[in-house]
Design an enzyme around this catalytic site. Structure first.
Site, short mmCIF file in Angstrom:
data_model
loop_
_atom_site.label_atom_id
_atom_site.label_comp_id
_atom_site.label_asym_id
_atom_site.label_seq_id
_atom_site.Cartn_x
_atom_site.Cartn_y
_atom_site.Cartn_z
CG HIS A 78 -2.86 3.34 2.62
ND1 HIS A 78 -3.44 3.03 1.42
CD2 HIS A 78 -2.91 2.21 3.38
CE1 HIS A 78 -3.82 1.76 1.44
NE2 HIS A 78 -3.51 1.24 2.61
CG ASN A 92 -6.44 -0.87 1.64
OD1 ASN A 92 -5.82 -0.35 0.71
ND2 ASN A 92 -5.85 -1.45 2.67
CB CYS A 99 -0.93 0.01 1.21
SG CYS A 99 -1.97 -1.45 1.31
N1 ACO Z 1 -18.02 -9.08 9.98
C1 ACO Z 1 -18.45 -9.32 11.22
N2 ACO Z 1 -17.65 -9.65 12.23
C2 ACO Z 1 -16.33 -9.71 11.97
C3 ACO Z 1 -15.80 -9.47 10.69
C4 ACO Z 1 -16.72 -9.15 9.66
N3 ACO Z 1 -16.33 -8.87 8.41
N4 ACO Z 1 -14.48 -9.61 10.73
C5 ACO Z 1 -14.15 -9.92 12.00
N5 ACO Z 1 -15.27 -9.99 12.74
C6 ACO Z 1 -15.40 -10.27 14.17
C7 ACO Z 1 -14.22 -11.02 14.75
O1 ACO Z 1 -14.41 -12.40 14.54
C8 ACO Z 1 -14.29 -10.63 16.20
O2 ACO Z 1 -15.24 -11.44 16.82
P1 ACO Z 1 -15.00 -12.00 18.30
O3 ACO Z 1 -14.83 -10.79 19.17
O4 ACO Z 1 -16.25 -12.78 18.58
O5 ACO Z 1 -13.75 -12.83 18.21
C9 ACO Z 1 -14.85 -9.23 16.18
O6 ACO Z 1 -15.41 -9.04 14.89
C10 ACO Z 1 -13.86 -8.12 16.50
O7 ACO Z 1 -12.72 -8.29 15.72
P2 ACO Z 1 -11.49 -7.31 15.93
O8 ACO Z 1 -10.31 -7.86 15.21
O9 ACO Z 1 -11.35 -6.94 17.36
O10 ACO Z 1 -12.01 -6.00 15.17
P3 ACO Z 1 -11.23 -4.65 15.04
O11 ACO Z 1 -12.03 -3.59 15.66
O12 ACO Z 1 -9.78 -4.77 15.37
O13 ACO Z 1 -11.29 -4.39 13.44
C11 ACO Z 1 -10.07 -4.62 11.37
C12 ACO Z 1 -10.75 -5.34 12.55
C13 ACO Z 1 -11.11 -3.78 10.64
C14 ACO Z 1 -9.48 -5.65 10.43
C15 ACO Z 1 -8.97 -3.69 11.95
O14 ACO Z 1 -8.14 -4.40 12.82
C16 ACO Z 1 -8.13 -3.07 10.86
O15 ACO Z 1 -8.59 -2.25 10.09
N6 ACO Z 1 -6.83 -3.40 10.81
C17 ACO Z 1 -5.87 -2.79 9.90
C18 ACO Z 1 -6.31 -2.70 8.49
C19 ACO Z 1 -5.49 -3.56 7.62
O16 ACO Z 1 -4.81 -4.44 8.08
N7 ACO Z 1 -5.54 -3.35 6.33
C20 ACO Z 1 -4.83 -4.22 5.41
C21 ACO Z 1 -3.97 -3.54 4.50
S1 ACO Z 1 -2.58 -2.91 5.24
C22 ACO Z 1 -2.71 -1.44 4.94
O17 ACO Z 1 -3.30 -1.06 3.98
C23 ACO Z 1 -2.09 -0.55 5.87
#
Ligand code: ACO
Length: 356
Positions: A250, A280, A112
Site C-alpha cells: 500500500h 495515497n 486502504c
Molecule cells: N506542511 C508543512 N508542515 C507540516 C505539514 C505540511 N503539510 N503537516 C504537518 N506539518 C508540520 C507539523 O505541524 C509539525 O510542526 P511542528 O514540529 O512545528 O509541530 C512538523 O511538520 C512535523 O510533523 P510530524 O508529524 O512530526 O511529521 P512526520 O515526519 O511524522 O510526518 C506524516 C507526518 C507525513 C503525516 C507521517 O506521520 C505519516 O505519513 N503518517 C502515516 C501516513 C498516514 O497516516 N496515512 C493515512 C492513511 S492510512 C494508511 O493509508 C495506512
C-alpha cells in the site's frame, strides 16, 4: 476448496487532473519540500467524476485484458471507503455502468486494506466453487472527503482506481494465501468524524467533515501490522523473504514502505513504488501499482508477489499472489472517462473554500 483463482485481467483508471505539491502550497501553508521529504509524494490526481466512473473504466480495461465477456462476470466487489452513495452501494452503480447484470455485487470497506480484503474474499468465493469469474476493484475519490485545514492529512491523498479479473483455474496461481486483521482499539486514529449515523445530522456544522488522522500512531502501527501479516502469510506457505520476487505495498508514505522493506530484509529494488505520482489512493494503490508493474514488465510468469496493506479500522492485510503464465493483455478497451475541462485546483475550489 477446489482449484485456484487466477488473475487473468488488469486495468487502471486515474483521472487526468494533476495536483502538484506547488499547487497545494499556493492555497495552504505547506511546501513541495515538506511534502516530498516527509511522504515521497510529488503530485496526485483529482477526480472530476464520482468514484464509480473511475471504477467502471478500470473494470472495463481489466475485462478487455482478460478477453472476458461482461455477461460471464458473476461477482463484482468494489473496495472503497469513499462511496458515490451510501444507498445504493457503489458496486450497484458500477454494475450498471459496465452492464455486469449477471453478477452479485457489493462494496467492501476496509480502508486502504480494502483491495487485499476484497481479493481474499473473491478468491475464497471462487475457490469454493460457487462463483467462476469476478471483477475486484479498488476505487477511491478521497479528495472529495479532504479537510484542507488539516495540512498533515490533505497533502497525502489522491484519487484513482485499479481492477483485476479473477477466474477459477486449475493452475496454481492467483492469491495463494492471505491473512487479514484489524486493530479496532485504535479505530479513531484514522477517521472521518461527523459523517454517518453516529453523528447528529441536525447540528449547524454537520456539513463540515473530512479525513483526519494521528499520523505518527498510524506510521508505527502500519509498519508493525504489515510485517506481522506478511510473516503469517510466508510461514503458512513455507516461504522466506528470499522467495518473494516483488512486493506491492500500500502506498501511504514512502518512509513506511522503506521501513517495511527493511523490516523484511527485502531490497527496495523489489518493491513497487508509485506514490510520487498518485499519493495515497487508499484501496486503489495496490491494483494501480500492480497494473503499472505489469505494463513495465516488472512482473514475470510464475513470480511470487507479496501484497501488504494497512488502513482505516485500523485494518491490516497481506497476501501472496503467484502470477500465472500471461503478463500481457489479450485485448484493450476503448473505455474512457468523460472529458475534464477544469484544473485540479478548480475541481477542489469549493472544498477548499468550505473547509479551510
Ligand atoms: N506542511 C508543512 N508542515 C507540516 C505539514 C505540511 N503539510 N503537516 C504537518 N506539518 C508540520 C507539523 O505541524 C509539525 O510542526 P511542528 O514540529 O512545528 O509541530 C512538523 O511538520 C512535523 O510533523 P510530524 O508529524 O512530526 O511529521 P512526520 O515526519 O511524522 O510526518 C506524516 C507526518 C507525513 C503525516 C507521517 O506521520 C505519516 O505519513 N503518517 C502515516 C501516513 C498516514 O497516516 N496515512 C493515512 C492513511 S492510512 C494508511 O493509508 C495506512
Amino acid at each position: 476448496m477446489t482449484g485456484y483463482a487466477a488473475i487473468t485481467g488488469w486495468g487502471k483508471c486515474v483521472p487526468p487532473a494533476i495536483l502538484t505539491n506547488d499547487d497545494i502550497a499556493s492555497v495552504i501553508d505547506t511546501s513541495d519540500e515538506w511534502i516530498r521529504t516527509r511522504s515521497g509524494i510529488r503530485e496526485r490526481r483529482v477526480s472530476h467524476v464520482p468514484g464509480s466512473d473511475l471504477a467502471a473504466v478500470a473494470a472495463q480495461r481489466a475485462l478487455a485484458a482478460a478477453d472476458a465477456d461482461v455477461n460471464d462476470v458473476d461477482l463484482l466487489i468494489i473496495a472503497t471507503c469513499t462511496p458515490d452513495t451510501v444507498i445504493p452501494s457503489t458496486a450497484a452503480h458500477v454494475q450498471r455502468k459496465i452492464g455486469a447484470y449477471n453478477a452479485a455485487v457489493f462494496d467492501l470497506n476496509a480502508g486502504c486494506s480494502g483491495f487485499v480484503y476484497s481479493l481474499s474474499v473473491a478468491t475464497s468465493m471462487i475457490r469454493s466453487g460457487a462463483f467462476k469469474k469476478a471483477v475486484v476493484i479498488g476505487s477511491e475519490r478521497i479528495t472529495w472527503f479532504l479537510n484542507w485545514s488539516l495540512r498533515d492529512t490533505a497533502v497525502l491523498f489522491g484519487d484513482g482506481a485499479g481492477a483485476v479479473v479473477v477466474e477459477s483455474s486449475e493452475q496454481e496461481s492467483g492469491l495463494l494465501y492471505s491473512h487479514l486483521g484489524c486493530e479496532g482499539d485504535a479505530a479513531e486514529a484514522l477517521q472521518i468524524p461527523n459523517f454517518g449515523t453516529a453523528g447528529n445530522r441536525f447540528v449547524d456544522d454537520y456539513g463540515v467533515f473530512g479525513v483526519q488522522f494521528d499520523g505518527r500512531e498510524i506510521f508505527r502501527r502500519a509498519v508493525k501490522g504489515m510485517a506481522k501479516e506478511t510473516k503469517i502469510v510466508l510461514n503458512e506457505l513455507g516461504l522466506t523473504d528470499d522467495d518473494i520476487d516483488r512486493i506491492i505495498p500500500h502506498q501511504a508514505n514512502l518512509r513506511i514502505i522503506e521501513s517495511l522493506a527493511k523490516h523484511l530484509s527485502i531490497d527496495m529494488s523489489k518493491v513497487e513504488v508509485n506514490i510520487q505520482n498518485y499519493g495515497n489512493t487508499s484501496a486503489a494503490t495496490i491494483p494501480v501499482a500492480m497494473v503499472e508493474a505489469l505494463e513495465a514488465g516488472r512482473i514475470k510468469p510464475g513470480d511470487r508477489i507479496l501484497l501488504a496493506a494497512f488502513g482505516a479500522g485500523l485494518t491490516r492485510a497481506a497476501g501472496l499472489v503467484r502470477w500465472g503464465d500471461r503478463t500481457t493483455p489479450l485485448q484493450t478497451s476503448d473505455a474512457e472517462l468523460p472529458p475534464c475541462n477544469q484544473t485540479a485546483l478548480e475541481i477542489l475550489a469549493e472544498a477548499i473554500k468550505h473547509t479551510l
